[in-house]
Design an enzyme around this catalytic site. Structure first.
Site, mmCIF file in Angstrom:
data_model
loop_
_atom_site.group_PDB
_atom_site.id
_atom_site.type_symbol
_atom_site.label_atom_id
_atom_site.label_comp_id
_atom_site.label_asym_id
_atom_site.label_seq_id
_atom_site.Cartn_x
_atom_site.Cartn_y
_atom_site.Cartn_z
ATOM 1 N N ARG A 102 -17.154 -36.261 26.676
ATOM 2 C CA ARG A 102 -17.788 -35.120 27.338
ATOM 3 C C ARG A 102 -19.299 -35.309 27.234
ATOM 4 N NH1 ARG A 102 -13.729 -32.767 23.933
ATOM 5 N NH2 ARG A 102 -12.082 -31.696 25.122
ATOM 6 N N LYS A 159 -14.661 -30.117 21.314
ATOM 7 C CA LYS A 159 -14.510 -28.670 21.431
ATOM 8 C C LYS A 159 -13.797 -28.115 20.207
ATOM 9 C CE LYS A 159 -14.459 -28.049 26.453
ATOM 10 N NZ LYS A 159 -13.656 -27.574 27.606
ATOM 11 N N HIS A 190 -18.657 -35.508 33.929
ATOM 12 C CA HIS A 190 -17.246 -35.186 33.767
ATOM 13 C C HIS A 190 -16.387 -35.986 34.751
ATOM 14 C CE1 HIS A 190 -15.342 -32.565 30.915
ATOM 15 N NE2 HIS A 190 -14.418 -32.230 31.788
ATOM 16 N N ARG A 208 -15.410 -38.971 32.923
ATOM 17 C CA ARG A 208 -14.347 -38.638 31.954
ATOM 18 C C ARG A 208 -12.997 -38.580 32.666
ATOM 19 N NH1 ARG A 208 -13.086 -36.052 27.008
ATOM 20 N NH2 ARG A 208 -11.751 -34.216 27.185
ATOM 21 N N HIS A 268 -7.771 -33.449 23.740
ATOM 22 C CA HIS A 268 -7.157 -32.219 24.233
ATOM 23 C C HIS A 268 -6.242 -31.632 23.168
ATOM 24 C CE1 HIS A 268 -7.625 -33.422 28.757
ATOM 25 N NE2 HIS A 268 -8.708 -32.844 28.268
ATOM 26 N N TYR A 314 -3.598 -35.173 34.886
ATOM 27 C CA TYR A 314 -3.889 -36.549 35.271
ATOM 28 C C TYR A 314 -2.654 -37.290 35.770
ATOM 29 C CZ TYR A 314 -8.361 -35.604 33.153
ATOM 30 O OH TYR A 314 -9.579 -35.052 32.861
#
Length: 307
Positions: free
Chosen positions: A151, A182, A249, A252, A275, A284
């Site tokens: 990110r 995150k 992004h 990414r 994630h 994806y």
């Protein structure tokens, strides 16, 4: 619409125009929404004051089946809900038939990813006319974004060396990037040979311009911001000849899509991206299917109709 119902609609529109002071265009949109409501009610053989929750749900299903978007239906329901709320305040209905009705959720858009060729073209681009210092820095940023799926905030947080106060760093010997993602979750991501080479070249030129520990700095020695990286990447992608301006992004997304295309390992991609939930990563698989569908259309002799 009967005279009595038309009078109710006019009174309501006057209410939102005068008392709520809504813009004229908004009032016109409300009027169109109420025309749709009256049309549905007439077809169902019910008066506006007799409309029930089941009617509203049926009409929502009809609009959705007719191709109207979830956002469009939500706006219509908002207009209807306001009308019946007003009727309730007038003591004309016992309950609002629209109160608990929601529009269908819009399909989640696919993330934008570059093709493998475009990604390699961008990662391998060298601008010989550029300042060598800036060129080395920007090339290293692209390699880390695409090669590691970072990110932009994780890239910004990288320091040149590991330390107790560092949010992230790259271990050149181990070939790993340690980042703070995150939710304050740390993870280690493999760094490929091309990215390591680009980083070593950048670190050799970066020198000791600043006491700032940041890996990526500007000319004044301060840590680059996410906005600066967006601007540099957009400019570099256009210089590289890509048709679409690239943002961090997007690289990414490209990383995730291309790793999944090659490996088919969704769990591994989840770990690499950091994630927390695999459902976030599953988007994806739709990109991967698009890739397979294009390959099928281009290669299979029975995929296309003969002209």
């Amino acid at each position: 619409m009967g005279a009595a119902e038309a009078s109710l609609v006019e009174r309501y529109l006057e209410h939102v125009r005068v008392e709520k002071r809504l813009a004229q265009r908004t009032v016109e949109l409300y009027a169109l929404d109420l025309q749709k409501l009256s049309g549905h009610a007439a077809q169902a053989g019910v008066e506006l004051l007799q409309v029930q929750n089941a009617h509203i749900r049926r009409w929502v299903a009809q609009m959705h089946g007719g191709g109207r978007s979830g956002r469009g239906i939500a706006l219509i329901l908002s207009g209807w809900r306001g009308f019946y709320t007003w009727l309730g305040r007038q003591g004309l209905i016992a309950s609002n038939p629209v109160q608990d009705v929601r529009a269908p959720k819009a399909a989640r858009p696919l993330p934008k990813a570059l093709s493998v060729d475009d990604s390699v073209q961008l990662a391998g681009y060298q601008n010989d006319d550029n300042d060598p210092w800036l060129e080395a820095r920007d090339a290293a940023m692209v390699e880390l974004l695409y090669g590691c799926g970072l990110r932009v905030g994780e890239l910004v947080g990288l320091d040149a060396v590991a330390g107790s106060a560092a949010r992230g760093w790259v271990d050149l010997q181990a070939g790993e990037a340690h980042v703070l993602g995150k939710g304050g979750k740390r993870r280690a991501v493999p760094v490929g040979a091309q990215a390591l080479e680009a980083l070593q070249h950048w670190l050799a030129l970066r020198g000791t311009l600043s006491e700032q520990p940041a890996l990526f700095i500007g000319r004044h020695g301060t840590r680059l911001t996410a906005q600066s990286i967006w601007q540099r990447l957009k400019r570099r992608s256009l210089q590289a000849g890509l048709a679409t301006p690239v943002h961090p992004h997007m690289l990414r997304h490209s990383f995730a899509s291309h790793v999944l295309q090659s490996s088919g390992d969704l769990r591994a991609v989840q770990e690499l991206l950091g994630h927390a939930n695999i459902t976030t990563t599953q988007v994806y698989t739709r990109l991967d299917f698009q890739h397979l569908a294009r390959a099928y259309d281009a290669a299979h002799p029975r995929a296309r109709k003969k002209t």
